[in-house]
Design an enzyme around this catalytic site. Structure first.
Site, PDB file in Angstrom:
ATOM      1  N   LYS A  49       0.840  -1.200   0.000  1.00 43.99           N
ATOM      2  CA  LYS A  49       0.000   0.000   0.000  1.00 43.99           C
ATOM      3  C   LYS A  49       0.877   1.253   0.000  1.00 43.99           C
ATOM      4  O   LYS A  49       0.605   2.223  -0.717  1.00 43.99           O
ATOM      5  CB  LYS A  49      -0.949  -0.033   1.217  1.00 43.99           C
ATOM      6  CG  LYS A  49      -2.023  -1.100   1.073  1.00 43.99           C
ATOM      7  CD  LYS A  49      -2.780  -1.403   2.363  1.00 43.99           C
ATOM      8  CE  LYS A  49      -3.757  -2.559   2.120  1.00 43.99           C
ATOM      9  NZ  LYS A  49      -4.432  -3.022   3.340  1.00 43.99           N
ATOM     10  N   GLN A  93      -4.648  -1.535   9.626  1.00 44.94           N
ATOM     11  CA  GLN A  93      -4.528  -2.858   9.005  1.00 44.94           C
ATOM     12  C   GLN A  93      -5.098  -3.946   9.913  1.00 44.94           C
ATOM     13  O   GLN A  93      -4.768  -4.026  11.096  1.00 44.94           O
ATOM     14  CB  GLN A  93      -3.044  -3.142   8.685  1.00 44.94           C
ATOM     15  CG  GLN A  93      -2.808  -4.433   7.944  1.00 44.94           C
ATOM     16  CD  GLN A  93      -3.448  -4.462   6.554  1.00 44.94           C
ATOM     17  OE1 GLN A  93      -3.319  -3.547   5.772  1.00 44.94           O
ATOM     18  NE2 GLN A  93      -4.166  -5.538   6.263  1.00 44.94           N
ATOM     19  N   ASP A 116     -11.074   2.678   4.316  1.00 46.54           N
ATOM     20  CA  ASP A 116     -11.272   1.226   4.338  1.00 46.54           C
ATOM     21  C   ASP A 116     -12.758   0.865   4.233  1.00 46.54           C
ATOM     22  O   ASP A 116     -13.108  -0.278   3.949  1.00 46.54           O
ATOM     23  CB  ASP A 116     -10.719   0.663   5.657  1.00 46.54           C
ATOM     24  CG  ASP A 116      -9.691  -0.416   5.437  1.00 46.54           C
ATOM     25  OD1 ASP A 116      -9.539  -0.866   4.287  1.00 46.54           O
ATOM     26  OD2 ASP A 116      -9.051  -0.831   6.419  1.00 46.54           O
TER      27      ASP A 116
END
Ligand code: NDP
Length: 290
Positions: A49, A93, A116
């Site tokens: 990412k 994450q 997200d």
């Protein structure tokens, strides 16, 4: 059988985003990547990412709290990032260490920075077909891959294997939206579903997201189906330098010959997830500048 090439499609999206970001004068979009601890899969995801953001021209800020971080400390960090005007998007994450409740953390991220797409408000917007929010990156990537590879969902039977908040539920909601590229009839299966193969065999489009290596076998797939394999599983393999190989939730060698189209693992849904995260970050930047 045709391979749906996620690497290629993701590269196209990255190029489109790069061109868009290049037109921004002044502060570029900024993504905060928070990784708690050193889970090996998370290390590689956050690295990817970070690299992709750099390629596009998105500023990324990698923050690495130790595995011993308490939930209160992590929430305080999120509050700080929420208040930071130079940060557009925040990604925490998953998976988080067991002593931290993921839902509490996901809900703490400001909905305007929730790239997200796991905040209650953004999931609710998907259900309400309100496009002003953020769609979770993996389901958004699956839809983009389906559309860009010319698969028509309208009127088709989509069977989703898995009902997680991250993949199964949102992809089911997206596929059934009242939109020309969606409009599917959707069935969602999970670990308590009776006679799973009889349902998966009805699928025109089968989306497997269960986290069980090579679970979907040829007897579970209708000839001519399109198969989207979301699974990313590490299977021990002594012949590999790393000691493992990546495999999907679908037994590719037996299923692929039956399909009209299928995604490989790796190189299918995975790269699309990263590309959609970048797309969401640019959207968050636009929201901040609206
Ligand atoms: P979860 O573990 O959160 O959910 C798995 C789902 O599969 C659950 O709904 C579970 O049912 C269901 N399930 C488990 N076993 C069976 C079974 N034997 N039969 C039917 N259903 C079953 O996983 P995620 O959704 O987070 O991830 C799924 C897979 O996708 C994983 O391999 C993960 O690594 C991968 N993934 C890939 C991403 C990408 O970028 N390509 C991103 C995110 C995930 P129940 O609800 O009853 O427990």
């Amino acid at each position: 059988m045709e391979l749906i090439d996620g690497n290629n499609t993701a590269a196209q999206i990255v190029a489109e985003l790069k061109a868009e970001v290049a037109t921004i004068s002044g502060r570029k979009p900024c993504l905060a990547l928070v990784r708690v601890g050193d889970d090996p899969a998370s290390v590689s995801y956050v690295k990817k990412k970070d690299q992709t953001a750099a390629e596009i021209g998105i500023t990324s800020r990698v923050i690495l709290p130790p595995v011993s971080t308490t939930q209160a400390e992590l929430l305080a960090l999120i509050d700080q990032l929420n208040a930071d005007l130079s940060v557009d998007g925040i990604l925490v994450q998953s998976p988080l260490p067991k002593h931290i409740d993921e839902l509490t953390v996901f809900r703490r991220v400001s909905p305007q920075k929730d790239v997200d797409g796991f905040h209650t408000l953004n999931l609710g917007k998907v259900a309400q077909e309100d496009d002003s929010g953020f769609v979770a990156c993996t389901p958004a990537g699956i839809m983009e891959l389906i559309v860009r590879s010319g698969v028509k969902l309208s009127g088709k039977h989509v069977v989703v294997l898995g009902r997680s908040l991250i993949v199964g539920k949102p992809i089911a909601l997206l596929a059934m939206q009242r939109k020309p590229f969606a409009n599917a009839t959707v069935t969602v299966c999970h670990s308590q579903t009776a006679d799973l193969p009889s349902i998966t065999r009805q699928a025109d489009v089968l989306i497997a997201a269960i986290g069980k290596p090579e679970f979907v076998t040829a007897d579970m797939v209708k000839p001519g189906a399109v198969v989207i394999d979301v699974g990313i599983n590490r299977v021990p393999d002594a012949t590999k330098k790393t000691g493992y190989r990546l495999t999907g939730d679908v037994h590719f060698p037996s299923v692929a010959p039956l399909c009209t189209k299928i995604t490989p693992v790796p190189g299918g849904v995975g790269p699309m997830t990263v590309a959609m995260l970048m797309k969401n970050t640019l959207k968050a930047w636009r929201l901040a500048h609206a």
